[in-house]
Design a protein around this motif. Structure first.
Motif, PDB file in Angstrom:
ATOM      1  N   MET A   1       0.844  -1.182   0.000  1.00 55.16           N
ATOM      2  CA  MET A   1       0.000   0.000   0.000  1.00 55.16           C
ATOM      3  C   MET A   1       0.886   1.240   0.000  1.00 55.16           C
ATOM      4  O   MET A   1       1.905   1.292   0.672  1.00 55.16           O
ATOM      5  N   CYS A   2       0.497   2.234  -0.743  1.00 48.94           N
ATOM      6  CA  CYS A   2       1.227   3.503  -0.810  1.00 48.94           C
ATOM      7  C   CYS A   2       1.066   4.263   0.493  1.00 48.94           C
ATOM      8  O   CYS A   2       0.077   4.104   1.195  1.00 48.94           O
ATOM      9  N   GLU A   3       2.046   5.122   0.755  1.00 48.09           N
ATOM     10  CA  GLU A   3       1.873   6.014   1.902  1.00 48.09           C
ATOM     11  C   GLU A   3       0.847   7.067   1.517  1.00 48.09           C
ATOM     12  O   GLU A   3       0.779   7.496   0.370  1.00 48.09           O
ATOM     13  N   LYS A   4       0.025   7.442   2.478  1.00 49.61           N
ATOM     14  CA  LYS A   4      -0.998   8.457   2.204  1.00 49.61           C
ATOM     15  C   LYS A   4      -0.345   9.822   2.122  1.00 49.61           C
ATOM     16  O   LYS A   4       0.585  10.130   2.859  1.00 49.61           O
ATOM     17  N   ILE A   5      -0.845  10.630   1.208  1.00 48.69           N
ATOM     18  CA  ILE A   5      -0.379  12.008   1.068  1.00 48.69           C
ATOM     19  C   ILE A   5      -1.521  12.933   1.453  1.00 48.69           C
ATOM     20  O   ILE A   5      -2.692  12.541   1.396  1.00 48.69           O
ATOM     21  N   LYS A   6      -1.201  14.149   1.811  1.00 52.01           N
ATOM     22  CA  LYS A   6      -2.236  15.132   2.115  1.00 52.01           C
ATOM     23  C   LYS A   6      -2.569  15.910   0.860  1.00 52.01           C
ATOM     24  O   LYS A   6      -1.689  16.428   0.182  1.00 52.01           O
ATOM     25  N   VAL A   7      -3.847  15.967   0.548  1.00 49.76           N
ATOM     26  CA  VAL A   7      -4.363  16.790  -0.532  1.00 49.76           C
ATOM     27  C   VAL A   7      -5.329  17.775   0.110  1.00 49.76           C
ATOM     28  O   VAL A   7      -6.334  17.375   0.691  1.00 49.76           O
ATOM     29  N   TYR A   8      -4.983  19.046   0.026  1.00 47.97           N
ATOM     30  CA  TYR A   8      -5.842  20.076   0.605  1.00 47.97           C
ATOM     31  C   TYR A   8      -6.993  20.353  -0.352  1.00 47.97           C
ATOM     32  O   TYR A   8      -6.791  20.422  -1.566  1.00 47.97           O
TER      33      TYR A   8
END
Length: 151
Positions: A1-8
């Protein structure tokens, strides 16, 4: 699983009542985008229109958001995206809009808050293009459209 990124994510004025995109299952690749229309929009067969989603996003550098059609709308009504897949670049800050087309045989009504497309976040990289007079050879070579004999 990919690391989660923050999308504003910012809601556009007048879209406060629309749902925020979210993953509907643990295995979902995309989130649904919703129609930000004041009243129903009718798409006649063969017609296309730009439909707003009521959101703007801020992606980290090195990512894009791909806007794709929804398979249910395509299978049941012939509704798709004119450009196949749309790209939202990391430096774009405007409202996300979707160019829907009616490839079906009857009119289609787009209602406020209806799920109209899906958005998938992907990593991207930029290439450095190097001008050359020749390219390496491969078994395929210049074989293009239909070169394998498949239809």
């Amino acid at each position: 699983m990919c690391e989660k990124i923050k999308v504003y994510l910012k809601k556009i004025e007048g879209a406060e009542d629309l749902e925020v995109p979210k993953y509907m299952t643990n295995g979902a690749a995309g989130v649904d985008l919703y129609a930000h229309v004041k009243e129903a929009v009718i798409l006649k067969p063969g017609e296309y229109k730009i439909i707003a989603t009521g959101i703007a996003i801020e992606l980290p550098e090195g990512f894009e958001a791909q806007i794709r059609g929804r398979s249910g709308l395509a299978a049941k009504h012939g509704i798709g995206l004119v450009n196949g897949i749309g790209t939202i670049d990391a430096d774009y800050r405007g409202e996300i809009k979707v160019i829907l087309i009616n490839w079906g045989t009857g009119p289609f009504s787009i209602q406020r808050g209806e799920r109209i497309a899906q958005m998938i976040i992907q990593r991207v990289c930029q290439a450095e293009f190097v001008l050359t007079d020749s390219l390496s050879t491969t078994h395929r070579g210049e074989g293009g459209f239909g070169h394998t004999g498949q239809n």
